[in-house]
Write a protein that holds these residues in place. Structure first.
Motif, mmCIF file in Angstrom:
data_model
loop_
_atom_site.group_PDB
_atom_site.id
_atom_site.type_symbol
_atom_site.label_atom_id
_atom_site.label_comp_id
_atom_site.label_asym_id
_atom_site.label_seq_id
_atom_site.Cartn_x
_atom_site.Cartn_y
_atom_site.Cartn_z
ATOM 1 N N LEU A 192 0.808 -1.221 0.000
ATOM 2 C CA LEU A 192 0.000 0.000 0.000
ATOM 3 C C LEU A 192 0.842 1.271 0.000
ATOM 4 C CD1 LEU A 192 -2.375 -1.925 0.475
ATOM 5 C CD2 LEU A 192 -3.250 -0.303 2.170
ATOM 6 N N PHE A 193 2.063 1.196 0.580
ATOM 7 C CA PHE A 193 2.869 2.409 0.743
ATOM 8 C C PHE A 193 4.226 2.328 0.041
ATOM 9 C CE2 PHE A 193 -0.123 2.321 4.287
ATOM 10 C CZ PHE A 193 -0.664 3.593 4.208
ATOM 11 N N ALA A 194 4.353 1.420 -0.943
ATOM 12 C CA ALA A 194 5.527 1.338 -1.823
ATOM 13 C C ALA A 194 6.815 1.118 -1.052
ATOM 14 C CB ALA A 194 5.629 2.591 -2.700
ATOM 15 N N GLY A 195 6.896 -0.040 -0.375
ATOM 16 C CA GLY A 195 8.066 -0.326 0.444
ATOM 17 C C GLY A 195 9.093 -1.246 -0.158
ATOM 18 N N TYR A 196 8.807 -1.863 -1.298
ATOM 19 C CA TYR A 196 9.737 -2.843 -1.843
ATOM 20 C C TYR A 196 10.838 -2.191 -2.670
ATOM 21 C CZ TYR A 196 6.414 -6.477 -0.492
ATOM 22 O OH TYR A 196 5.583 -7.317 0.223
ATOM 23 N N ALA A 197 12.046 -2.733 -2.535
ATOM 24 C CA ALA A 197 13.176 -2.222 -3.308
ATOM 25 C C ALA A 197 12.920 -2.331 -4.801
ATOM 26 C CB ALA A 197 14.451 -2.986 -2.937
ATOM 27 N N ASN A 198 12.192 -3.369 -5.216
ATOM 28 C CA ASN A 198 11.956 -3.587 -6.635
ATOM 29 C C ASN A 198 11.023 -2.561 -7.268
ATOM 30 O OD1 ASN A 198 13.659 -5.764 -6.819
ATOM 31 N ND2 ASN A 198 12.067 -7.278 -6.454
ATOM 32 N N TYR A 199 10.464 -1.674 -6.476
ATOM 33 C CA TYR A 199 9.690 -0.578 -7.054
ATOM 34 C C TYR A 199 10.619 0.522 -7.573
ATOM 35 C CZ TYR A 199 5.505 -2.541 -4.804
ATOM 36 O OH TYR A 199 4.469 -3.356 -4.413
ATOM 37 N N GLY A 200 11.926 0.358 -7.338
ATOM 38 C CA GLY A 200 12.877 1.322 -7.877
ATOM 39 C C GLY A 200 13.802 1.898 -6.831
ATOM 40 N N TRP A 201 14.358 1.040 -5.982
ATOM 41 C CA TRP A 201 15.250 1.509 -4.918
ATOM 42 C C TRP A 201 16.488 0.621 -4.919
ATOM 43 C CZ3 TRP A 201 15.600 5.812 -2.251
ATOM 44 C CH2 TRP A 201 16.373 5.854 -1.096
ATOM 45 N N HIS A 202 17.375 0.865 -5.885
ATOM 46 C CA HIS A 202 18.517 -0.027 -6.076
ATOM 47 C C HIS A 202 19.858 0.692 -5.952
ATOM 48 C CE1 HIS A 202 16.106 -3.470 -7.273
ATOM 49 N NE2 HIS A 202 15.410 -2.675 -8.053
ATOM 50 N N SER A 203 19.859 1.866 -5.392
ATOM 51 C CA SER A 203 21.123 2.587 -5.254
ATOM 52 C C SER A 203 21.153 3.345 -3.937
ATOM 53 C CB SER A 203 21.299 3.583 -6.416
ATOM 54 O OG SER A 203 22.470 4.337 -6.227
ATOM 55 N N HIS A 204 22.315 3.328 -3.293
ATOM 56 C CA HIS A 204 22.504 4.118 -2.080
ATOM 57 C C HIS A 204 23.093 5.498 -2.399
ATOM 58 C CE1 HIS A 204 21.359 1.042 0.793
ATOM 59 N NE2 HIS A 204 22.077 0.176 0.097
ATOM 60 N N SER A 205 23.315 5.761 -3.688
ATOM 61 C CA SER A 205 23.845 7.061 -4.102
ATOM 62 C C SER A 205 22.720 8.091 -4.170
ATOM 63 C CB SER A 205 24.512 6.942 -5.478
ATOM 64 O OG SER A 205 24.737 8.214 -6.033
ATOM 65 N N LYS A 206 22.838 9.109 -3.353
ATOM 66 C CA LYS A 206 21.789 10.144 -3.343
ATOM 67 C C LYS A 206 21.730 10.867 -4.692
ATOM 68 C CE LYS A 206 19.124 12.943 -0.590
ATOM 69 N NZ LYS A 206 19.010 13.500 0.727
ATOM 70 N N ALA A 207 22.861 11.057 -5.326
ATOM 71 C CA ALA A 207 22.878 11.747 -6.620
ATOM 72 C C ALA A 207 22.090 10.968 -7.664
ATOM 73 C CB ALA A 207 24.325 11.946 -7.084
ATOM 74 N N ILE A 208 22.296 9.659 -7.687
ATOM 75 C CA ILE A 208 21.570 8.822 -8.649
ATOM 76 C C ILE A 208 20.079 8.834 -8.350
ATOM 77 C CG2 ILE A 208 21.182 6.412 -9.345
ATOM 78 C CD1 ILE A 208 24.242 6.064 -9.235
ATOM 79 N N ARG A 209 19.735 8.792 -7.078
ATOM 80 C CA ARG A 209 18.314 8.773 -6.714
ATOM 81 C C ARG A 209 17.637 10.094 -7.095
ATOM 82 N NH1 ARG A 209 20.158 6.421 -1.504
ATOM 83 N NH2 ARG A 209 19.474 8.356 -0.490
ATOM 84 N N ILE A 210 18.328 11.198 -6.889
ATOM 85 C CA ILE A 210 17.767 12.504 -7.266
ATOM 86 C C ILE A 210 17.620 12.598 -8.787
ATOM 87 C CG2 ILE A 210 18.230 14.983 -7.327
ATOM 88 C CD1 ILE A 210 19.511 14.675 -4.539
ATOM 89 N N PHE A 211 18.640 12.118 -9.514
ATOM 90 C CA PHE A 211 18.584 12.131 -10.973
ATOM 91 C C PHE A 211 17.414 11.278 -11.476
ATOM 92 C CE2 PHE A 211 20.427 10.601 -15.165
ATOM 93 C CZ PHE A 211 20.143 11.784 -15.836
ATOM 94 N N ALA A 212 17.220 10.110 -10.833
ATOM 95 C CA ALA A 212 16.122 9.225 -11.224
ATOM 96 C C ALA A 212 14.774 9.899 -11.001
ATOM 97 C CB ALA A 212 16.201 7.919 -10.443
ATOM 98 N N GLN A 213 14.655 10.658 -9.906
ATOM 99 C CA GLN A 213 13.405 11.371 -9.655
ATOM 100 C C GLN A 213 13.097 12.359 -10.772
ATOM 101 O OE1 GLN A 213 11.819 9.396 -7.239
ATOM 102 N NE2 GLN A 213 10.903 11.406 -6.853
ATOM 103 N N GLY A 214 14.133 13.007 -11.272
ATOM 104 C CA GLY A 214 13.940 13.934 -12.383
ATOM 105 C C GLY A 214 13.495 13.226 -13.651
ATOM 106 N N LEU A 215 14.072 12.050 -13.923
ATOM 107 C CA LEU A 215 13.699 11.290 -15.111
ATOM 108 C C LEU A 215 12.237 10.862 -15.074
ATOM 109 C CD1 LEU A 215 16.835 8.973 -15.573
ATOM 110 C CD2 LEU A 215 16.276 11.059 -16.836
ATOM 111 N N LYS A 216 11.720 10.590 -13.896
ATOM 112 C CA LYS A 216 10.333 10.144 -13.769
ATOM 113 C C LYS A 216 9.334 11.205 -14.205
ATOM 114 C CE LYS A 216 10.896 6.749 -10.046
ATOM 115 N NZ LYS A 216 10.517 6.376 -8.665
ATOM 116 N N ARG A 217 9.773 12.471 -14.220
ATOM 117 C CA ARG A 217 8.865 13.550 -14.594
ATOM 118 C C ARG A 217 8.783 13.750 -16.105
ATOM 119 N NH1 ARG A 217 10.869 15.759 -9.545
ATOM 120 N NH2 ARG A 217 12.633 16.767 -10.563
#
Length: 636
Positions: free
Chosen positions: A361-386
């Motif tokens: 219900l609250f998107a807790g699984y890594a397979n929903y898109g949580w495969h990096s501990h790099s904050k830079a990569i995660r921020i970049f990925a958020q931008g791509l989603k838009r």
């Protein structure tokens, strides 16, 4: 809480002994009492675990003129206000149980009207002796199971498939098509179970049986539509809904405890419930001992915590018993600790709250898109989603072709259509691998793509790939694995397990939350963690998700266990299903070449099926519980 069984059949003249034997097969679900309703056409059976209206809640319950009879498994948490409305409408109650509310509610509102009103977990059936009609329903998420078998004028139904084995009209036969998808998904993934012609009433559906014609209709489903609340108001709404749900789920005439792991979900529930008793489990391999962290949290919250350690021998020797209780093979390793955890809790309480459902219900699984501990990569990925969907897809296809680099998987899953990569929370064997070890007679089945497409086609209009994945998991992994093992493992120990996250009022909040508040550069399940922060130590809400950590690798490298698994893989019956040299090589390579491959889950999945098959089709008897004598001696 209880177990229900029944059948509609005009040709079985002496129904009483048959329904009694069927009830006896699920006595563990209801050891306190039993009851039945029998006439020329139908037999209804009930095993009771007393939770509400301890003196007056026996079933079946009949309406005022004795023309309708109900059997019910579950809890209706808002039964009291509905009961008051029904009394005002003129209905006469003989009990204070929620079961009778369903019966009179059906009379007053009809099946669809009733299902719109109730809040809870349930599987129930009502026989209408005037209409000669059987109607029944399963709850919104599938928390409580309801199986059926419909062949040659006979309709069987029940909480567990094993009860069908005692009906003379049931033909026990292996569903050959179930094995290949099982090797990929780790659970029974088809609509038809591992027993031929046995199905489940789907979650959120009700059925009607009249003149041997079965009709099944959907009455509820998740509908993800993002709202426009601010992040702060979203967190407020989550916290308010979960606090209300926990308060609702504590309704009981017996004591309520909670299961407590090292993760945020069960910790959040426990912090809100503040029960007298909490329970935790670990393994004798210290890397897999969640009980230590859980005990630390219980101490900080001022709660009692009882925990235990499961030894490798205890777990392994009782795995056949666990698979017996599950009805169908399930190679999710967490079935083992859950069985022992509910066994531990059953010594103190009858009802326990647990944290299932929060990840879906609250998107807790890594397979929903949580495969990096790099904050830079995660921020970049958020931008791509838009970016527009077509642009995202082009980027994803490009990422599939380039050499691997850190963050590539994270970026790919942030941009690719969910249908291209996500089949749910488990992927043990891919389809080609499964086909290579299976004998030809077991290679034919629906493809993995066909199985998941049934869910994806219902949300093809979604522009949000995470919501698609959540929807798929709610109807596949959660309904067919997570919730079934929660029900079967708790009921194996005569316990009622309640799941406050899986409440339809919580779902109303969850389905409107924008994905950016759940899965972002800060973490997964982010808004839920922020809500839990209001009740937990700060560092607790940010703990990484572990699930139920289980030392499968250590077991497979333990010589006595390896030798016993190898002996099973060598048995003659195995050649009916598998290329025996191939699966023996798999287990040998893993044992002797430590670290050279990671086939542990594949070995465990093959092993699970063979153990289950031997229990149900070769030994054909319930295994006995086998204690670890060394542990017993140490505790003495």
């Amino acid at each position: 809480m209880c177990g229900i069984v029944g059948f509609v059949d005009k040709t079985i003249l002496n129904k009483k002994p048959v329904i009694t034997e069927m009830m006896d097969m699920i006595k563990h679900r209801g050891p306190n009492s039993s009851g039945e309703y029998v006439n020329d056409e139908v037999a209804l059976g009930f095993r009771r675990l007393s939770i509400i209206d301890l003196k007056g809640g026996d079933q079946p319950i009949l309406n005022e003129d004795k023309t309708k009879a109900i059997i019910f498994n579950g809890e209706i948490y808002n039964f009291q206000p509905i009961r008051a409305d029904l009394i005002a409408a003129g209905h006469k109650f003989t009990t204070h149980a929620d079961t009778e509310v369903l019966l009179h509610g059906y009379e007053e509102y009809g099946i669809e009207g009733l299902l719109k009103k109730v809040r809870g977990m349930f599987a129930f059936t009502i026989w209408d002796d005037v209409k000669k009609e059987l109607v029944g329903a399963r709850d919104f998420f599938g928390i409580k199971p309801l199986y059926y078998y419909h062949q040659d004028g006979t309709f069987l139904f029940g909480s567990e498939i094993k009860s069908f084995l005692k009906n003379p009209k049931f033909k026990k036969e292996l569903n050959k098509e179930a094995l290949r998808p099982f090797l990929t998904f780790q659970y029974s993934a088809l609509a038809e179970t591992f027993f031929k012609n046995v199905y489940q009433i789907p979650e959120g559906h009700y059925f009607t049986l009249k003149d041997d014609q079965l009709t099944i209709k959907k009455y509820w489903d998740m509908d993800f539509k993002e709202n426009h609340l601010s992040f702060e108001k979203t967190v407020d709404a989550i916290d308010a809904s979960i606090k209300d749900s926990v308060e609702t789920h504590r309704i009981s005439d017996v004591e309520v405890g909670s299961l407590l792991s090292s993760g945020v979900d069960s910790s959040y529930i426990t912090a809100l419930l503040r029960p007298e008793h909490t329970f935790s489990i670990g393994f004798d391999d210290k890397k897999y001992h969640e009980g230590i962290a859980a005990k630390a949290l219980a101490d900080r919250l001022g709660l009692k915590n009882k925990n235990d350690v499961v030894t490798s021998q205890e777990a392994f020797k009782n795995f056949p018993l666990i698979q017996y209780y599950l009805d169908e093979p399930d190679s999710n390793p967490s079935v083992v600790p859950l069985y022992f955890l509910t066994k531990l809790a059953s010594k103190e309480v009858t009802v326990i709250l647990s944290g299932e459902g929060a990840d879906e219900l609250f998107a807790g699984y890594a397979n929903y898109g949580w495969h990096s501990h790099s904050k830079a990569i995660r921020i970049f990925a958020q931008g791509l989603k838009r970016l527009p969907r077509g642009v995202r897809a082009s980027i994803a296809h490009g990422l599939k072709r380039v050499p691997n680099f850190h963050g590539r998987l994270h970026l790919y899953e942030a941009t690719a259509p969910a249908e291209e990569f996500f089949i749910g929370e488990a992927r043990i064997f891919n389809e080609d691998e499964a086909g290579q070890i299976l004998k030809p007679a077991y290679r034919s089945s629906e493809s993995v793509e066909q199985i998941v497409e049934k869910s994806y086609k219902k949300v093809r209009h979604y522009d949000d790939e995470v919501k698609k994945m959540q929807y798929l998991d709610i109807h596949q992994f959660m309904a067919k694995d997570i919730l079934l093992k929660a029900d079967k493992m708790s009921m194996a120990n005569s316990m009622e397990l309640r799941v406050p996250f899986l409440d339809k009022e919580v779902a109303k909040v969850a389905q409107g939350i924008p994905t950016k508040y759940l899965l972002n550069s800060e973490g997964s399940k982010y808004a839920l963690r922020e809500a839990s922060n209001r009740h937990l130590p700060k560092e607790w809400a940010q703990r990484e998700k572990l699930g139920f950590p289980v030392p499968v690798s250590a077991w497979l490298h333990d010589k006595p266990i390896y030798e016993e698994i190898r002996a099973l893989f060598s048995e003659d019956f195995v050649t009916e299903f598998f290329d025996r040299p191939a699966i023996l090589k798999m287990v040998d390579d893993y044992y002797h070449n430590r670290g050279h491959n990671d086939d542990r889950r594949k070995i465990w999945t093959v092993y699970t099926f063979l153990v289950w098959y031997r229990v149900y089709f070769i030994d054909q008897e319930k295994p006995e519980f086998i204690p670890d004598v060394h542990k017993v001696a140490a505790q003495a």
